[in-house]
Design an enzyme around this catalytic site. Structure first.
Site, mmCIF file in Angstrom:
data_model
loop_
_atom_site.group_PDB
_atom_site.id
_atom_site.type_symbol
_atom_site.label_atom_id
_atom_site.label_comp_id
_atom_site.label_asym_id
_atom_site.label_seq_id
_atom_site.Cartn_x
_atom_site.Cartn_y
_atom_site.Cartn_z
ATOM 1 N N VAL A 1 45.493 37.455 55.572
ATOM 2 C CA VAL A 1 46.478 38.494 55.853
ATOM 3 C C VAL A 1 46.083 39.237 57.261
ATOM 4 O O VAL A 1 44.963 39.383 57.568
ATOM 5 C CB VAL A 1 46.528 39.522 54.777
ATOM 6 C CG1 VAL A 1 47.304 38.998 53.697
ATOM 7 C CG2 VAL A 1 45.384 40.182 54.294
ATOM 8 N N LYS B 1 41.054 29.997 49.695
ATOM 9 C CA LYS B 1 39.525 29.411 49.717
ATOM 10 C C LYS B 1 39.233 28.925 48.512
ATOM 11 O O LYS B 1 37.965 28.345 48.426
ATOM 12 C CB LYS B 1 38.816 30.434 50.419
ATOM 13 C CG LYS B 1 39.074 30.756 51.855
ATOM 14 C CD LYS B 1 38.316 31.929 52.451
ATOM 15 C CE LYS B 1 38.371 32.099 53.944
ATOM 16 N NZ LYS B 1 39.983 32.600 54.151
ATOM 17 N N LYS C 1 34.991 39.255 49.823
ATOM 18 C CA LYS C 1 35.550 38.488 50.153
ATOM 19 C C LYS C 1 35.193 37.721 51.601
ATOM 20 O O LYS C 1 35.694 36.622 52.181
ATOM 21 C CB LYS C 1 37.088 38.908 50.475
ATOM 22 C CG LYS C 1 37.741 39.419 49.385
ATOM 23 C CD LYS C 1 38.945 40.255 49.806
ATOM 24 C CE LYS C 1 38.748 41.517 50.531
ATOM 25 N NZ LYS C 1 39.957 42.250 50.658
#
Length: 620
Positions: free
Chosen positions: A450, A412, A369
């Site tokens: 987050v 994204k 990520k």
């Protein structure tokens, strides 16, 4: 029927106290009736009638359950029972004296004064006892307790004032609230001194070093403003525990804590379809890939609340899996778990695992990520893990008859400018391609950043603040959507329940937040000022965008029954695309970065690679 009450020593003492109060009230009523000098003949009458009056009143006391309550917690219901018992006794006494023909002369004023005195003695003694147990008398003398201001004058503040009256550490000296109707009023004896903006003046006058933000129902902008006022006044900001912790009984309102970033970003609680989630997860075999990561581990925790028959924690990192296994052994000891080490690209391992345990639901959180790391040198690995890994796990789930497969995607993936986001959009396309009319239902869920996840800016900022700064922000205008990890995972579960196959759910991320504002908030929450910790602008990194989007230009959304979930209607995937993509992904060797990006542009036309803008560092 007389209520059954355990006759322990405390009950006996309370009963004897009330008998004494009954006798004293009767005699004092005579004393008051005759102006503090009772004639001998009436004194004899008063003593003779005690033998009838006290037992009759005692019967009423016992019948109305005055000894079921605990004096320390005496309150209005106890006073109501006293009034009812004394009221009935006031009728029984003259009736009893008449029936038993005592021939005693009892003045009518005594019959009126006695119940009034009795209520005063019985109710007053209970009130005084409670005040003594709650240290209210000693608190009046304890000036060494820390003075405290409460920001807010609602129900939470009222509860806080009442509970802190017992505190040996805090002394509430005033409340602040913007409501004009509350100005000049008192709550449990504590005055409302003024508006929130008057904090600095009152804190300086009363030498207050701490203030509690007790406005759980107020908009987060108001709470954010209150925290800012605390910082400007040089006052440490505290807040009350989270609402769900109060309701569950884990903590009380007086369990004050430091204000945290979540409190400033502030979002409404997520409403879950608990009945539906029980049907999806309870007594089912559930699998979570990437279970050692920040999202995967929180998903596992929330799934455990629904008591699955077996929870499979699938993770490549041995250390991460060990950590979650240790946590579950203590926190969810009654939930059966299986800790499986493996790679989502290993089809043999996945087939064997699913064949043996037959999961009904799979949550796929395993992914690379980190945008800059995947952008250069690791582009091929990003595709292998995020795209080929998704296909391998999803196709294995489909082959083994898994009912539902939930992919964790990202904002994204919308109009991506980097390899990581494009790889996640491609993973969504894989699930779209695998969706059939029957069989496994594939659902994707997109959300933004987050708070506190591995690789996010929050831990980085915390580390930089601990070192004394500076905090590095890539650009003064860069913004991101944020939500807490628990909230994101709750909505993932809800989306997984609602999905019927082929949907891409978009979470309501609220309002975007400027990263530089986030940095300033964290500096304030750490007790520093902008002079103590500097902010440095380092320029956008490769593949990084100023603004994240939740929907692509050619997409539109449909509402769902849940206010925080919408469905993105993404473009259809060309027939035959998946077969060609897999042929290319499964080739031997490592593909160069340029070729990877070229192939991604073919697959995802909205992908527009973007490099860093080369902007020089600037001081905030």
């Amino acid at each position: 029927m007389i209520p059954s009450i355990g006759f322990n020593p405390r009950t006996a003492l309370a009963f004897l106290h009330d008998l004494s109060a009954a006798a004293a009230a009767w005699l004092i009523a005579y004393w008051l009736r005759f102006n503090l000098a009772i004639p001998p003949e009436f004194w004899s009458s008063a003593l003779d009638t005690l033998a009838w009056v006290v037992p009759l009143q005692a019967l009423a006391f016992w019948r109305f359950g005055l000894y079921r309550g605990i004096w320390r917690f005496a309150s209005l219901p106890d006073l109501r029972r006293i009034l009812m018992a004394v009221g009935v006794a006031a009728l029984l006494v003259p009736l009893g004296l008449l029936m038993f023909r005592t021939h005693a002369v009892v003045p009518r004023s005594v019959l009126l004064l006695d119940p009034l005195l009795l209520v005063l003695f019985m109710g007053g003694s209970r009130l005084l006892y409670r005040a003594w147990k709650e240290h209210r008398f000693s608190s009046l003398l304890q000036t060494e307790r820390e003075p405290l201001l409460i920001m807010g004058a609602g129900s939470a503040a009222a509860s806080l004032v009442r509970e802190l009256a017992q505190s040996k550490e805090w002394r509430v000296v005033g409340l602040l609230d913007n409501a004009a109707s509350k100005q000049g009023r008192d709550i449990h004896g504590v005055p409302v001194l003024g508006t929130l903006d008057s904090l600095r003046a009152h804190a300086s006058r009363m030498d207050v070093k701490h203030a509690v933000i007790a406005m759980p129902s107020a908009p987060h902008s108001v709470r954010r403003h209150a925290a800012q006022l605390c910082n400007e006044a040089g006052v440490a900001a505290l807040t009350v525990p989270a609402f769900e912790d109060l309701v569950s009984g884990k903590v009380t309102v007086s369990s004050l804590r430091k204000i945290e970033l979540d409190d400033l970003l502030g979002r409404d609680p997520v409403q879950l379809d608990d009945a539906g989630l029980h049907g999806l997860l309870t007594d089912q075999v559930v699998m979570v890939s990437g279970a050692g990561g920040s999202i995967g581990s929180e998903l596992a925790r929330q799934i455990a609340r629904y008591r699955p028959r077996l929870l499979i924690l699938f993770e490549l990192s041995e250390f991460a899996l060990y950590q979650i296994e240790q946590e579950f052994s203590g926190r969810f000891a009654d939930v059966p778990i299986l800790c499986a080490i493996g790679d989502v690209k290993n089809r043999a391992v996945l087939d064997d695992l699913m064949r043996r345990h037959c999961p009904a639901v799979v949550f796929h959180a395993a992914a690379y990520k980190h945008v800059p790391l995947m952008e250069q040198q690791n582009a091929w690995q990003a595709l292998q893990n995020n795209v080929l890994g998704t296909y391998t796990l999803a196709s294995a789930a489909q082959a083994q008859g898994v009912a539902k497969f939930v992919l964790i995607s990202t904002d994204k993936a919308v109009n991506p400018t980097n390899v990581m986001g494009t790889s996640k959009r491609t993973a969504e396309m894989v699930c779209q391609s695998l969706q059939q009319a029957a069989g496994t239902r594939f659902v994707a869920v997109r959300f933004g950043n987050v708070l506190g996840s591995s690789g996010s800016v929050i831990p980085k900022f915390q580390e930089q603040i601990a070192k004394g700064g500076p905090i590095t922000v890539t650009h003064p205008d860069i913004t991101r959507y944020f939500m807490s990890i628990p909230e994101a995972c709750q909505l993932v579960l809800q989306a997984g329940l609602m999905g019927t196959g082929g949907e891409i759910f978009v979470l309501d991320m609220g309002e975007p937040v400027k990263i530089v504002d986030l940095a300033r908030d964290m500096i304030r929450l750490s007790g520093y000022t902008g002079q103590d910790i500097k902010i440095v602008y380092s320029g956008l990194r490769p593949g990084e965008k100023l603004f994240e989007e939740l929907l692509a230009d050619d997409e539109h959304t449909l509402p769902t029954p849940h206010p925080k979930l919408r469905i993105a209607q993404a473009r259809d995937v060309d027939a035959g695309w998946l077969t060609a993509a897999l042929d290319w992904l499964m080739q031997d060797g490592v593909v160069a970065e340029a070729e990877v990006k070229q192939k991604l542009r073919e697959w995802v036309p909205e992908y527009t690679p973007k490099s860093a803008d080369g902007e020089k560092d600037r001081r905030a």
